[in-house]
Every structure is written in C-alpha cells, then in structure tokens.
Design a protein around this motif. Structure first.
Motif, PDB file in Angstrom:
ATOM      1  N   SER A 293       0.840  -1.199   0.000  1.00  0.00           N
ATOM      2  CA  SER A 293       0.000   0.000   0.000  1.00  0.00           C
ATOM      3  C   SER A 293       0.880   1.255   0.000  1.00  0.00           C
ATOM      4  CB  SER A 293      -0.958  -0.013   1.185  1.00  0.00           C
ATOM      5  OG  SER A 293      -0.264   0.145   2.384  1.00  0.00           O
ATOM      6  N   LYS A 294       2.011   1.193   0.709  1.00  0.00           N
ATOM      7  CA  LYS A 294       2.936   2.331   0.725  1.00  0.00           C
ATOM      8  C   LYS A 294       3.406   2.648  -0.682  1.00  0.00           C
ATOM      9  CE  LYS A 294       5.625   2.597   4.959  1.00  0.00           C
ATOM     10  NZ  LYS A 294       6.803   1.911   5.529  1.00  0.00           N
ATOM     11  N   LEU A 295       3.687   1.589  -1.389  1.00  0.00           N
ATOM     12  CA  LEU A 295       4.173   1.724  -2.751  1.00  0.00           C
ATOM     13  C   LEU A 295       3.149   2.430  -3.627  1.00  0.00           C
ATOM     14  CD1 LEU A 295       6.858   0.642  -3.951  1.00  0.00           C
ATOM     15  CD2 LEU A 295       5.483  -1.150  -5.005  1.00  0.00           C
ATOM     16  N   VAL A 296       1.903   2.022  -3.465  1.00  0.00           N
ATOM     17  CA  VAL A 296       0.820   2.617  -4.254  1.00  0.00           C
ATOM     18  C   VAL A 296       0.729   4.116  -3.969  1.00  0.00           C
ATOM     19  CG1 VAL A 296      -1.684   2.661  -4.584  1.00  0.00           C
ATOM     20  CG2 VAL A 296      -0.478   0.479  -4.411  1.00  0.00           C
ATOM     21  N   VAL A 297       0.778   4.412  -2.626  1.00  0.00           N
ATOM     22  CA  VAL A 297       0.658   5.817  -2.223  1.00  0.00           C
ATOM     23  C   VAL A 297       1.802   6.632  -2.824  1.00  0.00           C
ATOM     24  CG1 VAL A 297       0.800   7.379  -0.241  1.00  0.00           C
ATOM     25  CG2 VAL A 297      -0.628   5.325  -0.131  1.00  0.00           C
ATOM     26  N   THR A 298       3.036   6.056  -2.711  1.00  0.00           N
ATOM     27  CA  THR A 298       4.202   6.782  -3.215  1.00  0.00           C
ATOM     28  C   THR A 298       4.051   7.061  -4.708  1.00  0.00           C
ATOM     29  OG1 THR A 298       5.501   5.505  -1.649  1.00  0.00           O
ATOM     30  CG2 THR A 298       6.725   6.747  -3.307  1.00  0.00           C
ATOM     31  N   THR A 299       3.689   6.031  -5.449  1.00  0.00           N
ATOM     32  CA  THR A 299       3.548   6.205  -6.892  1.00  0.00           C
ATOM     33  C   THR A 299       2.502   7.279  -7.200  1.00  0.00           C
ATOM     34  OG1 THR A 299       3.969   3.850  -7.073  1.00  0.00           O
ATOM     35  CG2 THR A 299       3.129   4.948  -9.034  1.00  0.00           C
ATOM     36  N   PHE A 300       1.392   7.142  -6.431  1.00  0.00           N
ATOM     37  CA  PHE A 300       0.330   8.132  -6.630  1.00  0.00           C
ATOM     38  C   PHE A 300       0.837   9.559  -6.389  1.00  0.00           C
ATOM     39  CE2 PHE A 300      -3.278  10.526  -4.802  1.00  0.00           C
ATOM     40  CZ  PHE A 300      -4.098  10.530  -5.914  1.00  0.00           C
ATOM     41  N   LYS A 301       1.558   9.722  -5.267  1.00  0.00           N
ATOM     42  CA  LYS A 301       2.077  11.054  -4.912  1.00  0.00           C
ATOM     43  C   LYS A 301       3.039  11.553  -5.987  1.00  0.00           C
ATOM     44  CE  LYS A 301       2.018  11.555   0.117  1.00  0.00           C
ATOM     45  NZ  LYS A 301       2.857  11.339   1.312  1.00  0.00           N
ATOM     46  N   VAL A 302       3.926  10.671  -6.437  1.00  0.00           N
ATOM     47  CA  VAL A 302       4.900  11.054  -7.454  1.00  0.00           C
ATOM     48  C   VAL A 302       4.172  11.539  -8.706  1.00  0.00           C
ATOM     49  CG1 VAL A 302       6.671  10.165  -9.028  1.00  0.00           C
ATOM     50  CG2 VAL A 302       6.738   9.553  -6.606  1.00  0.00           C
ATOM     51  N   ASN A 303       3.170  10.747  -9.104  1.00  0.00           N
ATOM     52  CA  ASN A 303       2.424  11.105 -10.322  1.00  0.00           C
ATOM     53  C   ASN A 303       1.739  12.459 -10.169  1.00  0.00           C
ATOM     54  OD1 ASN A 303       3.267   8.832 -11.507  1.00  0.00           O
ATOM     55  ND2 ASN A 303       1.312   7.725 -11.428  1.00  0.00           N
ATOM     56  N   VAL A 304       1.137  12.662  -8.919  1.00  0.00           N
ATOM     57  CA  VAL A 304       0.444  13.930  -8.677  1.00  0.00           C
ATOM     58  C   VAL A 304       1.431  15.090  -8.789  1.00  0.00           C
ATOM     59  CG1 VAL A 304      -0.658  15.331  -6.876  1.00  0.00           C
ATOM     60  CG2 VAL A 304      -1.466  13.009  -7.329  1.00  0.00           C
ATOM     61  N   GLU A 305       2.630  14.909  -8.150  1.00  0.00           N
ATOM     62  CA  GLU A 305       3.610  15.989  -8.162  1.00  0.00           C
ATOM     63  C   GLU A 305       4.061  16.282  -9.588  1.00  0.00           C
ATOM     64  OE1 GLU A 305       4.489  18.107  -5.811  1.00  0.00           O
ATOM     65  OE2 GLU A 305       3.148  17.008  -4.448  1.00  0.00           O
ATOM     66  N   LEU A 306       4.259  15.193 -10.361  1.00  0.00           N
ATOM     67  CA  LEU A 306       4.692  15.375 -11.755  1.00  0.00           C
ATOM     68  C   LEU A 306       3.641  16.131 -12.548  1.00  0.00           C
ATOM     69  CD1 LEU A 306       6.389  11.933 -12.529  1.00  0.00           C
ATOM     70  CD2 LEU A 306       7.507  14.145 -12.439  1.00  0.00           C
ATOM     71  N   GLU A 307       2.350  15.702 -12.320  1.00  0.00           N
ATOM     72  CA  GLU A 307       1.243  16.414 -12.981  1.00  0.00           C
ATOM     73  C   GLU A 307       1.262  17.892 -12.613  1.00  0.00           C
ATOM     74  OE1 GLU A 307      -1.054  15.378 -15.041  1.00  0.00           O
ATOM     75  OE2 GLU A 307      -1.241  13.170 -14.854  1.00  0.00           O
ATOM     76  N   LYS A 308       1.478  18.108 -11.266  1.00  0.00           N
ATOM     77  CA  LYS A 308       1.525  19.493 -10.767  1.00  0.00           C
ATOM     78  C   LYS A 308       2.608  20.279 -11.523  1.00  0.00           C
ATOM     79  CE  LYS A 308       0.105  19.646  -5.890  1.00  0.00           C
ATOM     80  NZ  LYS A 308       0.728  19.534  -4.561  1.00  0.00           N
ATOM     81  N   VAL A 309       3.829  19.699 -11.622  1.00  0.00           N
ATOM     82  CA  VAL A 309       4.942  20.377 -12.292  1.00  0.00           C
ATOM     83  C   VAL A 309       4.523  20.741 -13.710  1.00  0.00           C
ATOM     84  CG1 VAL A 309       7.248  20.022 -13.257  1.00  0.00           C
ATOM     85  CG2 VAL A 309       6.748  19.298 -10.912  1.00  0.00           C
ATOM     86  N   MET A 310       3.902  19.745 -14.360  1.00  0.00           N
ATOM     87  CA  MET A 310       3.481  19.973 -15.763  1.00  0.00           C
ATOM     88  C   MET A 310       2.519  21.152 -15.860  1.00  0.00           C
ATOM     89  SD  MET A 310       4.216  18.655 -18.625  1.00  0.00           S
ATOM     90  CE  MET A 310       3.770  19.699 -20.015  1.00  0.00           C
ATOM     91  N   SER A 311       1.541  21.121 -14.891  1.00  0.00           N
ATOM     92  CA  SER A 311       0.525  22.184 -14.984  1.00  0.00           C
ATOM     93  C   SER A 311       1.151  23.544 -14.677  1.00  0.00           C
ATOM     94  CB  SER A 311      -0.676  21.875 -14.084  1.00  0.00           C
ATOM     95  OG  SER A 311      -0.461  22.300 -12.778  1.00  0.00           O
ATOM     96  N   TYR A 312       2.107  23.601 -13.689  1.00  0.00           N
ATOM     97  CA  TYR A 312       2.783  24.880 -13.396  1.00  0.00           C
ATOM     98  C   TYR A 312       3.509  25.371 -14.626  1.00  0.00           C
ATOM     99  CZ  TYR A 312       2.025  23.909  -8.447  1.00  0.00           C
ATOM    100  OH  TYR A 312       1.456  23.629  -7.263  1.00  0.00           O
ATOM    101  N   LEU A 313       4.179  24.412 -15.306  1.00  0.00           N
ATOM    102  CA  LEU A 313       4.939  24.820 -16.474  1.00  0.00           C
ATOM    103  C   LEU A 313       4.023  25.344 -17.570  1.00  0.00           C
ATOM    104  CD1 LEU A 313       7.660  21.984 -16.709  1.00  0.00           C
ATOM    105  CD2 LEU A 313       7.953  24.362 -15.965  1.00  0.00           C
TER     106      LEU A 313
ATOM    107  N   LEU B 205       5.358   0.134 -10.242  1.00  0.00           N
ATOM    108  CA  LEU B 205       4.302  -0.227  -9.303  1.00  0.00           C
ATOM    109  C   LEU B 205       3.711  -1.570  -9.669  1.00  0.00           C
ATOM    110  CD1 LEU B 205       2.420   0.612  -6.921  1.00  0.00           C
ATOM    111  CD2 LEU B 205       0.872   1.497  -8.660  1.00  0.00           C
ATOM    112  N   GLN B 206       3.436  -1.731 -10.951  1.00  0.00           N
ATOM    113  CA  GLN B 206       2.829  -2.986 -11.396  1.00  0.00           C
ATOM    114  C   GLN B 206       3.718  -4.190 -11.094  1.00  0.00           C
ATOM    115  OE1 GLN B 206       1.748  -2.582 -15.509  1.00  0.00           O
ATOM    116  NE2 GLN B 206      -0.241  -1.665 -14.957  1.00  0.00           N
TER     117      GLN B 206
END
Lengths: 594, 148
Positions: free
Chosen positions: A42-62, A172-173
C-alpha cells in the motif's frame, strides 16, 4: 508392559508438543511477513500516486508559466508574467517534494535530473524571450528560433514527465505482481499449517485421553495388587520393608510388625529397632549381612532367628534388592518371611526319614540274616532226615515212616519259603546297575531254566521279538522266570499250557492302564496263558507277599514269586497289571519306561 | 611218607557238619585220610607247624569264629609253601558276594553244603576225584560254583 507404553507415549507427546510449538512460531513468522508485505504494497501505491500527482503538478505549473509568458508576449502586460514568476517557485517546491518521496532507483533519479535541466533551460529561454519583448524587438529571426526552441523544450518536458509516470506505473505494477504472488500463497499456507496444528492437538488429546484410561486401569490393578500383597503377607507370614538410602529412612509393612509379634506401627521403623528382635546369637551374622547389602546393594537370602516379646523364637528368611526409581532415587526393598513352620516340618520329616531308613535297613538286614541263618539248621534237619531214611527206615513202623515222610515234606517246603524270602530280600536292593540288555536273551535264559517243566507239560511258548532296554539284567531274568513258572504251575490238568508273549511300543495317552503317568512311551510286554486263571477281584492281591489264591495241596508255591515280579517292576519304574478269568487264563501285562 | 592215600582236611566249627563229613568219607571208602579242625586258628596252627602234612584237598568253611575262612584263604595263598593246595570252599550260603570274593582270592571250587546225605557223598566223591590240574586251567566264574 504398561510402563513401557506410558513411557513411549510420553516421548510421543513431547515430540508432538515440540512440533506444535514450531508450527505456531512458523505461523507467527509468516503472518508477520504477510502483513508487512501488505503494508509495503500500500505504501508503494501511495508513493507512486504522490509522485504522479507531483509530476502532474509540475506539468501544470509549467503550462501556466508558458501561458502567462505567451500572454505577456502578446499583450506586453507584465501582470501576465505573474503565474510565470510563481510557477518557478512552485516547480521548485514540487521538485523538493519529489526528491523527498522518490526513492525509485537510479533510472528515475537520472530522469529527475534531466527534467530539472530541461526546466532550467526552459526558464532561461523564457527570460531571453522576455528580454526581446522588453526591448521592443518582435518577430525577429532570433526571437522566432528562441520561441521555437521553447516549444521543443516544452515537448521534451512533457515527454519526459509522461515517460517518468509510465516508469513509475510500470514499477508499481511489477512490485504489485511480486507481492500479489506472495499474498495469494500465504493464506493457503497458513490455513494448512493451522489445520496441521489442529490435527496434532487432536492426536495429542486422544493420546492423553488414552493414557489417562491406561493409568486408571493400572491404578485399579495396583490397588488390587496392593490388597493382594497385604493378604499374601498375612497368609504367608511375610513382612515388607523399604530402606530409602539417601534419607536413611525405613518403612515397615503392617505385617512385618505382626511377624515380630507387635501391633502395626508399634515402634519407629529403624534398623536398630529391628536389630533388637534378632536373636543375640544371630546378630553378628545379621549385621554382617546387612552391611554387605548396603555395600553391594543386593541382599541374597539370609536366615536368622528373632525373639518375639513373649519369648518365642522364630526362624526368618530375608531377601532384599536395590530399586532405582525414575528420578534416580535409591531404595532397597526387602521381605522377611517367618519360616518356623517350614523348618519344624522339615526337621520332623528328616527325623522321620532317618527313622524310616533305619527301619528299612534293619528290616532288610533281619530278612536276610533270618533267611540265611535259618538255612543252616534246616539243612541239618534235612540231612539228618536223609540219614534216618537211609539207615533207620527199616527199623521204623509204617506210621513212623509216614511221620518221617511228613517231616521231610515240611522241611522241603520250609526251604522253599526261605529261598524265596531270600530272593525277595535281595530284590529289595535298589543300587543295582542298569544295563542296556536284549530282552530276548533274558527270556531265552528263563525258558532254559524251566526247560524240564516245559517238556514235561508239553507247553507251547510263542513270543514276539522283544526290544533292547536299559534294565537290571538278573532281575528281569528273574521276572521272566517267575512269570513263566507261574503260567506253567497254574496250568490246567487236562490241557497243555500255551503261553503267548507279545510286545508293543505304546504311548501313555493311548493306553487305559497308563492314565496319570508322566512318561511318554512305554514298552508293553504281555504274558498270557490258557491256565486256570483267577477271579478279577483278586488281581491286586496276588502281588502281595505270601498271598496265595490256591491251597498248598493243589498247587505248590510260596506266594512270593509274583511279589518279586512286582518289586522288580517297581525297581524299573514300570507297571505290572494282572487280568484273569477263571478257567480261561491269566494275562500279566508289564510296562517298562523307555 | 606214605603217599598212597588222599589227604583231606576240613576246617568247620559246626560239629554236625564235621560228623556228616567224616561219615560220608567213611561210607565212600575211597582210601582217604580226613583231618578236621574246629576253626581257622587251629587249621593255620597245624599248617604252619613244622611236621604238618599238607593236604591234597582243603575244605574250608567260611563262617568260623576266631579266624574265618576268608582270612585262612588269604594266609594260605600268601604262603608259597601252601599256595598250591587245592581249596574247596564249603559253606551253607552261596551268596554272590562270597562266591565273588573267594574266586578272586584263588579258591578252586565253591560247594554249597547239600541238604541230603546222598548228595553230600556224591559231591565229596566228585571233588576228591577231581583232576585239579585240568579244573584249575579251565576255571571261570561260571564253573566255580559246583552245580548239584
């Protein structure tokens, strides 16, 4: 037997216990691993999710920064530069966040660095473009290339971010798959383990239950045995003692006190107290025996006397043996028995035996001497009669001669009696040697001895082939002789005697005459004749000494012959049986052990 | 020393037996000289004396007072001077033990005293006229006891 079963079962239970403990520990370990796997997953899932969110965030800021920047270029209004300026800050924040969360291996680390470089060059480009705009320099070739470059960088960033997100998802998979296989297998394994533990517990339960039953049975037996022992002690005048070697303490059974003539538990059970009862003459020997027992931890049979309070002396037989229990404690268990009655009876018996032996010897001596010494005067009487007959017969009257004849007959008969008696007393001696002898030869000799009578009476004697047996030869010769003489003597007047001798090997279980006889096989020899026979009721009497069934006038004989036969057969541990039928004949059957 | 008669000695403590013995030889008329002794001591005293005439046949009773027949037999056989005398054991009983013992000690024949005078005469005649040389050579336990 039962003791062995219980000790076996104890080992069995111990093994089951150890296996169960091991299984439970195993189950615990597996469960812990399983849960920590779940957590990791479950930790792994959360981490991946967080990473993806942050990456999305970076993209949207850019994207915001790009938009703001373009708007500024179009309008030259600096307010549009606001998202561009904040974007830089926010991207940095997200990057810090990503670095904190991210722990995804060198590939992703490298990607992150590349991304950071792209972003840096993007912002540099932005700054350059902005500088063109501020200087009022629009749509120059340089600006265009700069602007185009900006687009390329932006595409690269987009591409990189999507690549990173893909990588993260793939990652993750993969991990998920790995955990999945563990997670699927573990519950089944745990369930099986649990089942096995359960089975073991059930087996132990039934085993313990069984042991309980056995122990109950043994306890029952023990209590019966204990009661029987107490009764046995009373009946057999036994007493039991136990010496606990380590603590040097004794216990005496109730009956031991009774054997000593005391009430149960009348005194403290100690060695010294017991020694008080031992006969003073036997104390030294008794103490020595006990000392030896302590040293060798084993007491062979000891004999001593005790004196009861009332002064009666009793003979005691003792025995003791070391017993080490399961805990290694030493104790010597012993018994004493009052054997006074036994000893008294033995002494009495011995005395009687001695007396009997003496009597027997005397009787035998008397018999021999009497017959022997009686012969001498008788012989002289007979010789004088013969002298009278020779020399004085003509001087005697007719009746005188008749008297002389009577005296002669009586003297002859007396000689016969004495000879037979002598024979009988000689047969008495049991110390004769047994020799392997061919019975046919002995029979032949006996026939020779009565040859004259055989011829005179025209007797017919037939016989089977007899075996070779270990016998006292001269006695069996006498036996055959007596039986033949008997048959010849008691033959019918008008009929020639026919004597049939048969032989057969018989087994005691097949012969009615051999019931209750221990030995297995017997030589069976029968002498049957066609003589005057006898009434069956006298069958046993005829073997008695001086017993006659006919008067002297009819048949000569002293009544000793068959007694000798019986004695000879007795000396050979055999059996002789007489069967008779008046005027038909007599059958004498001999059984000789093999 | 006239040697034309047969010299016979009997040692027997029983007076009647001595009488029967001498009567029998009287009636036999066999040219014999019979000396009798009442016990073993008398017999041995005579045999050991210097002027003793050793008999052709010695009849020896076994059961005698002072010195019994077995002792006499022992002494005679141990003495080389007399060991060649033909010895006839002359006893009431014929027990196996006695027969065995006297045979082993070297007696020549064993006579069970008969119970009729006729038989006595017959036995004595037979013994006295016996060829001792021949008898002793073929002597064995079976023909040692004289059969009547």
């Amino acid at each position: 037997m039962i003791k062995r079963i219980i000790s076996k079962s104890a080992i069995f239970l111990r093994i089951i216990f150890l296996i169960s403990v091991f299984l439970i520990l195993l189950i615990g370990g597996f469960t812990y691993k399983h849960i920590s796997n779940l957590t990791n997953s479950s930790k792994l899932v959360v981490t991946t999710f967080k990473v993806n969110v942050e990456l999305e965030k970076v993209m949207s800021y850019l994207k915001d920064a790009e938009n703001g920047h373009r708007n500024y270029i179009l309008t030259k209004d600096t307010t549009h530069l606001e998202p561009y300026l904040t974007a830089r800050e926010k991207v940095n924040e997200s990057f810090a966040e990503l670095k904190e969360i991210a722990n995804h291996g060198p590939v992703q680390e490298e990607n992150l660095k590349t991304l950071s470089k792209y972003i840096d060059s993007l912002f540099r480009n932005f700054t350059q473009t902005s500088a063109f705009v501020e200087n009022g320099f629009a749509l120059t070739e340089e600006f265009k290339s700069n602007f185009f470059e900006e687009k390329i960088i932006m595409d690269s960033i987009r591409h990189k971010i999507s690549e990173m997100m893909d990588l993260e998802n793939r990652h993750l998979q993969e991990r998920q798959k790995q955990y999945q296989s563990n997670l699927e297998f573990t519950p089944l394994f745990l369930y099986l383990m649990l089942l096995l533990t359960l089975v073991l517990i059930i087996v132990s339960y039934s085993k313990i239950n069984n042991d309980f039953k056995n122990i109950k049975i043994i306890n029952n037996q023990l209590s019966i045995f204990k009661e029987a022992t107490i009764q046995l002690e009373t009946v057999g005048k036994h007493g039991n003692w136990v010496w606990y070697v380590e603590s040097n303490k004794y216990t005496f059974s109730d009956n031991l006190y009774r054997v000593l003539g005391e009430k149960p538990r009348a005194f403290e059970p100690t060695f010294e107290a017991f020694l008080e009862f031992v006969h003073p003459d036997d104390r030294k020997k008794f103490s020595a025996d006990v000392e030896r027992m302590m040293k060798e931890e084993d007491l062979p049979f000891t004999y001593y006397r005790i004196i009861k309070k009332d002064g009666t002396v009793k003979h005691i037989k003792g025995y003791g043996k070391l017993l080490i229990n399961n805990d290694g404690e030493k104790r010597i268990v012993g018994n004493i028995t009052d054997i006074s009655d036994e000893i008294e009876r033995f002494l009495e018996l011995e005395e009687r035996n001695l007396e009997l032996e003496k009597n027997n010897a005397e009787l035998s001596e008397f018999n021999y001497v009497a017959s022997h010494d009686l012969q001498e005067p008788l012989r002289k009487i007979q010789t004088f009669i013969s002298r009278l007959e020779d020399k004085e017969a003509k001087n005697l009257s007719a009746s005188g001669n008749q008297y002389l004849e009577r005296i002669k007959v009586s003297a002859t008969r007396m000689r016969l009696l004495i000879d037979d008696l002598l024979q009988f007393s000689r047969t008495n001696k049991p110390d004769k040697e047994f020799v392997l002898t061919n019975l046919n030869e002995l029979l032949e000799q006996a026939k020779q001895d009565v040859a004259e009578t055989i011829i005179e009476k025209q007797a017919i004697i037939t016989s089977d082939v007899l075996p070779t047996v270990s016998v006292i030869p001269f006695q069996v010769h006498q036996l055959f002789l007596n039986l033949l003489s008997n048959s010849l003597k008691y033959s019918k007047v008008a009929e020639a005697p026919v004597i049939k001798i048969t032989y057969e090997l018989v087994h005691s279980k097949d012969d009615i005459n051999l019931i209750n006889i221990p030995k297995n096989e017997y030589h069976k020899i029968t002498f049957s004749d066609n003589g005057i026979g006898f009434e069956q009721q006298y069958a046993n009497q005829i073997f008695e000494l001086f017993n006659r069934l006919h008067n002297k006038q009819e048949y000569s004989g002293t009544g000793v012959g068959l007694s000798i036969c019986k004695k000879i057969i007795d000396n050979h541990n055999g059996i002789i049986i007489a069967n008779g039928e008046p005027n038909i004949g007599a059958i004498f059957t001999i059984y000789l052990p093999i | 020393m006239p040697n034309d008669y047969i010299h016979i000695i009997l040692a027997d403590d029983d007076e009647d037996d001595r009488l029967f013995f001498t009567d029998a030889f009287d009636e036999l008329k066999m040219n014999t000289k019979v000396n009798t002794f009442n016990d073993g001591v008398e017999l041995m005293d005579y045999l050991n004396s210097e002027d003793a005439i050793l008999p052709n046949v010695l009849f020896l009773d076994l059961n005698m007072p002072l010195k019994n027949g077995i002792e006499c037999l022992n002494e005679i056989k141990a003495n080389s001077k007399m060991s060649d005398i033909a010895i006839a054991i002359y006893s009431t009983s014929a027990s196996e033990e006695d027969i065995e013992e006297t045979f082993v000690l070297g007696a020549n024949i064993y006579i069970k005293k008969p119970s009729s005078f006729k038989q006595l005469k017959k036995v004595l005649a037979e013994v006295v006229s016996m060829n001792w040389q021949y008898h002793t050579n073929s002597l064995n336990k079976d023909n040692f006891l004289m059969r009547l």
